[in-house]
Design a protein around this motif. Structure first.
Motif, short mmCIF file in Angstrom:
data_model
loop_
_atom_site.label_atom_id
_atom_site.label_comp_id
_atom_site.label_asym_id
_atom_site.label_seq_id
_atom_site.Cartn_x
_atom_site.Cartn_y
_atom_site.Cartn_z
N ASN A 1 -5.83 -0.62 1.19
CA ASN A 1 -5.01 -1.56 0.03
C ASN A 1 -6.39 -2.47 -0.68
OD1 ASN A 1 -2.57 -0.76 0.58
ND2 ASN A 1 -2.06 -2.69 1.76
N ASN B 1 -7.06 -0.64 -4.76
CA ASN B 1 -5.73 -0.10 -5.01
C ASN B 1 -5.87 0.05 -6.61
OD1 ASN B 1 -5.34 -2.85 -6.32
ND2 ASN B 1 -4.29 -3.61 -4.37
N ARG C 1 -3.23 6.85 6.05
CA ARG C 1 -4.13 5.60 5.90
C ARG C 1 -5.03 5.62 7.32
NH1 ARG C 1 -1.78 5.17 2.15
NH2 ARG C 1 -1.01 3.68 1.03
N ARG D 1 1.94 -1.75 8.39
CA ARG D 1 2.47 -2.54 7.47
C ARG D 1 1.67 -3.61 7.07
NH1 ARG D 1 7.96 -2.66 11.47
NH2 ARG D 1 8.90 -0.82 10.70
N GLY E 1 0.03 -2.30 4.20
CA GLY E 1 1.17 -2.19 2.86
C GLY E 1 1.86 -1.19 2.91
N ALA F 1 5.32 -0.39 4.08
CA ALA F 1 6.61 -1.19 4.55
C ALA F 1 7.49 -0.39 5.29
CB ALA F 1 7.10 -1.90 3.31
#
Length: 181
Positions: A13, A16, A67, A137, A140, A142
């Motif tokens: 993140n 970005n 990720r 989470r 980022g 969600a």
């Protein structure tokens, strides 16, 4: 700083799309103003943009999204998508492996380079533990769900039975392996 930590910096993140656009904007603006003091900064911005795009592509974001948590890859897929992916692989008769990771596995990979290589070479590394889902989470993601190993196994067995795909189990006893619906 290791390559893995460097890649994490630019693939998470932190770096970005907004940062990428800001770098591009500043680089264009600086070249447009033709300010010699800022020229080096502009070149650095363009280099970082190129590096970000390269890392974006290398990290597989054009394929299956993922990720990194403490340096270990975790794929962002649901149980249904993971089931479909494994069934697709079986249809292609390709040899693959899937890891269902929890916090312990991630920390073992952090401590052991060999285990890290095995975990990151997996075709799918799924978040089996809620601590990984929580970490995702924070990063980022969600809507990531927990992919429990037992749920994935049952889903695979159900779909394999519908498609008449043979499933084999290694180890245990017949009593443990008997499936009752």
């Amino acid at each position: 700083m290791s390559w893995n930590e460097f890649a994490l910096l630019f693939s998470g993140n932190f770096f970005n799309y907004m940062n990428l656009l800001l770098f591009v904007f500043l680089a264009i603006k600086t070249f447009w103003l033709n300010c010699p003091l800022l020229e080096l900064y502009s070149i650095c911005c363009i280099f970082l943009c190129g590096l970000a795009v390269l890392l974006f592509l290398v990290n597989g974001y054009l394929g299956m999204d993922k990720r990194h948590i403490v340096g270990s890859k975790v794929n962002l897929v649901s149980c249904n998508k993971a089931t479909q992916k494994v069934l697709d692989w079986s249809g292609n008769r390709s040899s693959r492996y899937v890891c269902l990771a929890n916090a312990h596995m991630i920390m073992e990979a952090y401590d052991s380079k060999k285990f890290w290589e095995i975990l990151n070479a997996a075709d799918l590394t799924l978040p089996d533990g809620m601590s990984l889902v929580g970490s995702l989470r924070i990063l980022g993601v969600a809507n990531q769900e927990q992919v429990c190993g037992r749920n994935l196994t049952l889903s695979l067995c159900e779909q394999a039975a519908k498609r008449e795909i043979a499933v084999g189990f290694y180890g245990s006893s017949n009593k443990v392996l008997v499936f009752r619906s």
